[in-house]
Design an enzyme around this catalytic site. Structure first.
Site, short mmCIF file in Angstrom:
data_model
loop_
_atom_site.label_atom_id
_atom_site.label_comp_id
_atom_site.label_asym_id
_atom_site.label_seq_id
_atom_site.Cartn_x
_atom_site.Cartn_y
_atom_site.Cartn_z
CD GLU A 190 -78.14 31.55 -6.81
OE1 GLU A 190 -77.99 31.74 -5.58
OE2 GLU A 190 -78.16 32.47 -7.64
CD GLU A 210 -71.64 33.95 -9.69
OE1 GLU A 210 -72.68 33.33 -10.01
OE2 GLU A 210 -71.59 35.18 -9.51
CG ASP A 220 -81.39 34.87 -10.33
OD1 ASP A 220 -80.23 34.91 -10.78
OD2 ASP A 220 -81.65 34.49 -9.16
CB SER A 221 -78.01 38.37 -13.66
OG SER A 221 -78.23 37.81 -14.93
CE LYS A 234 -77.63 29.75 -13.59
NZ LYS A 234 -77.67 30.48 -12.31
O1 KIV Z 1 -78.24 35.01 -13.15
C1 KIV Z 1 -77.24 34.86 -13.88
O2 KIV Z 1 -77.04 35.56 -14.88
C2 KIV Z 1 -76.31 33.80 -13.53
C3 KIV Z 1 -74.95 33.87 -14.12
C4 KIV Z 1 -74.21 34.96 -13.50
C5 KIV Z 1 -74.26 32.55 -14.05
O3 KIV Z 1 -76.63 32.95 -12.76
#
Ligand code: KIV
Length: 263
Positions: free
Chosen positions: A113, A180, A43-44, A111
């Site tokens: 958090e 992280e 989600d980056s 994934k």
């Molecule tokens: O959103 C993302 O790219 C991530 C990485 C920074 C691990 O969660």
């Protein structure tokens, strides 16, 4: 090259470091495929692609569309898709949204958090045969202002809490764990204690693998304040600027298009 599976990834623990980079589009998926073990549709993308201030405005539709573009163009590497902010607040919501992402994109992992409050969500999704990657340490969805982010796990109490959390997440069925921005004592201890692989981002060489955001290693956006853990491997921005300048110059000089590009 045949498709990497979870068993292959598991066998790498204590043997061969796992490589993981983000991709959000077909061109980058095609470039990364088979050149990294895992591709993460993170989600980056909210901050890197859409220019948002944080990742909180990323929604399910965005993750599904970018996820599909990446997964459908990935033949060898495994794929992970992030669940966006506020899409896994309770078991029912998390399961529905995770299944929607997986059925639309066909990714290998989801994934989320995690902290001590949502371990039951990891267990619920795992019990429903969803391969979960837990993300601990600095979890960006907690921050509306990224300048407030500080590394964690630097004193004994914090290290113990992180180790306990990681153990609980493994027991809850997490298949991988992203660490992280944490001190190396914490990441080393977690990596040594867990049977599942750890993938670090700013969490030292002691992790079983490393992940970075592709835009950062390519230097696609030199304007942003980059954390210390980033290493830039090439300067794509410079090359793009050169190409764009040359294009504009040739357009202005009427050098482009030439006969070669004309019908
Ligand atoms: O959103 C993302 O790219 C991530 C990485 C920074 C691990 O969660």
């Amino acid at each position: 090259m045949s498709k990497i599976n979870y068993k292959t990834i598991l066998l790498k623990k204590n043997k061969e470091p796992i490589s993981c980079l983000t991709a959000y589009s077909k061109p980058l998926a095609c470039i990364l495929d088979g050149r990294v073990d895992i591709i993460l549709v993170g989600d980056s993308l909210g901050t890197t692609l859409y220019g948002m201030k944080n990742t909180r405005s990323v929604n399910l539709k965005m993750m599904m569309n970018h996820g599909k573009a990446v997964v459908s163009n990935t033949k060898t590497s495994m794929t992970i898709i992030d669940m966006p902010y506020k899409t896994y607040r309770n078991k029912k919501e998390a399961l529905k949204n995770a299944l929607d992402i997986l059925s639309y994109t066909k990714a290998d992992f989801i994934k989320i958090e995690t902290d001590s409050k949502n371990i039951d969500i990891v267990r619920h999704l795992s019990n429903n045969k969803i391969k979960i990657v837990a993300h601990i340490g600095v979890t960006p969805q907690k921050f509306s202002d990224f300048s407030k982010i500080r590394s964690v796990g630097k004193n004994l109490n914090e290290i113990e809490n992180l180790v306990n959390l990681a153990k609980k997440l493994e027991n809850a069925g997490a298949k991988l764990i992203v660490l992280e921005c944490m001190g190396m004592k914490a990441s080393k201890k977690i990596t040594n204690i867990l049977k599942i692989p750890t993938i670090g981002i700013g969490a030292s060489k002691y992790c079983d693998g490393q992940v970075l955001v592709i835009d950062d290693i390519l230097n696609l956006n030199s304007n942003t304040n980059k954390p210390k853990f980033i290493k830039t491997y090439t300067n794509i921005e410079k090359n793009i600027i050169r190409a764009v300048k040359n294009f504009t110059k040739e357009v202005k000089n009427k050098k482009f298009p030439s006969k070669k590009q004309s019908y």
